[in-house]
Motif scaffolding. Structure first.
Motif, short mmCIF file in Angstrom:
data_model
loop_
_atom_site.label_atom_id
_atom_site.label_comp_id
_atom_site.label_asym_id
_atom_site.label_seq_id
_atom_site.Cartn_x
_atom_site.Cartn_y
_atom_site.Cartn_z
N LEU A 57 2.74 -0.06 -6.69
CA LEU A 57 3.76 -0.94 -6.04
C LEU A 57 5.01 -0.63 -6.08
CD1 LEU A 57 4.71 -3.84 -5.26
CD2 LEU A 57 4.74 -4.55 -7.72
N ALA A 102 -2.52 -9.12 -2.35
CA ALA A 102 -2.58 -7.78 -1.76
C ALA A 102 -2.68 -6.64 -3.00
CB ALA A 102 -1.59 -7.25 -0.73
N LEU A 103 -1.90 -7.03 -4.12
CA LEU A 103 -1.88 -6.11 -5.18
C LEU A 103 -3.19 -6.25 -5.92
CD1 LEU A 103 -0.21 -4.16 -6.76
CD2 LEU A 103 0.56 -6.17 -8.15
N LEU A 119 3.02 -10.94 -2.69
CA LEU A 119 2.37 -9.76 -2.85
C LEU A 119 0.97 -9.64 -3.76
CD1 LEU A 119 5.30 -7.31 -3.45
CD2 LEU A 119 3.98 -7.54 -1.47
N THR A 132 -2.62 -0.74 0.51
CA THR A 132 -2.90 -2.07 0.55
C THR A 132 -1.64 -2.98 0.62
OG1 THR A 132 -4.91 -1.71 -0.62
CG2 THR A 132 -4.33 -3.91 -0.62
N VAL A 133 -0.41 -2.63 -0.16
CA VAL A 133 0.62 -3.25 -0.65
C VAL A 133 1.66 -3.03 0.49
CG1 VAL A 133 2.58 -3.71 -2.09
CG2 VAL A 133 0.06 -3.69 -3.17
N GLN A 134 1.44 -1.82 0.89
CA GLN A 134 2.60 -1.34 1.92
C GLN A 134 2.72 -2.19 3.23
OE1 GLN A 134 2.26 2.89 2.81
NE2 GLN A 134 4.29 2.92 3.65
N TRP A 187 7.25 0.26 -2.87
CA TRP A 187 8.33 -0.48 -2.62
C TRP A 187 9.43 0.57 -2.16
CZ3 TRP A 187 9.77 -5.52 -3.29
CH2 TRP A 187 11.16 -5.84 -3.21
#
Length: 290
Positions: free
Chosen positions: A91, A208-209, A205, A170-172, A95
């Motif tokens: 994460l 997705a996280l 988030l 996945t998070v991007q 970020w």
């Protein structure tokens, strides 16, 4: 007296056929089910059928052997820990890549995918060379009493290495679509940075996280190539479960190998179902709050 000519009844024009890029539902569904059966269902069914050749007592003896139980604890414990570490640092990395511009950003973004392209054996050899006692990093850790290579800690390092891209990728995309105006609105209402993250960003988030966590865990549980070199394969200490399966196969004990594989399948599916259920519950709750 004139009679008006009767006009022929008007018939609606036939509707133009709907153009579909892919074939119809029946053919598509049949192809999907056939593909899944050949690639997933039939091999998994073969594992269970081969295991069924053992009696319950024989099965229990194989899957509860001390070395096998120790490998379960190492594989699943380190996989969960590695996925949790990747969830935090993945994460942070996502970020930084989305919210900031800095020299070498494109290079770092490309390096995130390196574990996908790098052969697992190459990754294992490279990590072993780095973290061995005479390695670049290992010789710095040795005076501190920290030994990574040929220890359970080395397994953790390898699993973190191969699982990080799953969380970042996945998070991007979610971060890229996240409107910064939400954070600005929270800040204008007096929220601190941590409060804005906790109440505004985290709920968006988290699904997705959690997905990235599940993908990283699933990859780590079955990882073999990158772990086998750095683990050292010491009985009861650093033997992973996939190694136990390979050992059974080398001894032509196919039923024993499938028995251990069955336990891995059941435990992995159970954990993934729990994670997916938590993800669905979180997404539903977040949608309800909105």
């Amino acid at each position: 007296m004139r009679t008006a000519a009767l006009s022929p009844p008007l018939h609606p024009a036939p509707a133009a056929p709907t153009f579909r890029v892919l074939p119809g539902f029946n053919l598509t569904l049949g192809y999907t089910l056939g593909y899944l059966s050949l690639i997933v269902l039939i091999p998994l069914a073969a594992v269970f059928l081969k295991t069924a050749e053992l009696s319950f007592s024989e099965f229990w003896t194989v899957v509860t052997a001390p070395r096998v139980v120790a490998s379960y604890k190492l594989s699943f414990g380190m996989s969960l820990l590695a996925a949790a570490i990747n969830a935090v640092f993945g994460l942070m990395l996502a970020w930084a890549l989305v919210r900031y511009s800095f020299p070498g950003k494109k290079l770092i973004d490309a390096l995130v995918d390196l574990p996908f392209a790098l052969p697992t054996a190459v990754a294992g050899i490279a990590l072993t060379a780095l973290y061995a006692r005479n390695g670049w990093i290992g010789q710095l850790l040795e005076p501190l009493g920290i030994q990574v290579a040929f220890k359970p800690l080395g397994v953790l390092v390898a699993l973190v290495f191969i699982g990080l891209p799953f969380v970042v990728r996945t998070v991007q995309p979610i971060l890229e679509d996240l409107d910064t105006e939400l954070e600005e609105a929270a800040t204008s209402l007096g929220a601190q940075r941590w409060q804005a993250f906790r109440h505004v960003i985290r709920p968006i988030l988290f699904p997705a996280l959690l997905t990235g966590f599940a993908l990283a865990f699933a990859r780590a549980v079955g990882e073999y190539g990158s772990v086998i070199f750095i683990a050292g394969n010491i009985p009861m200490v650093s033997e992973i479960t996939p190694l136990m399966i390979i050992t059974k196969l080398e001894q032509y004990d196919y039923t024993g190998a499938t028995a251990i594989a069955t336990v891995m399948l059941i435990l992995s599916f159970t954990l993934l179902l729990v994670i997916n259920g938590l993800q669905a519950w979180t997404a539903k709750r977040t949608g309800g709050d909105r």
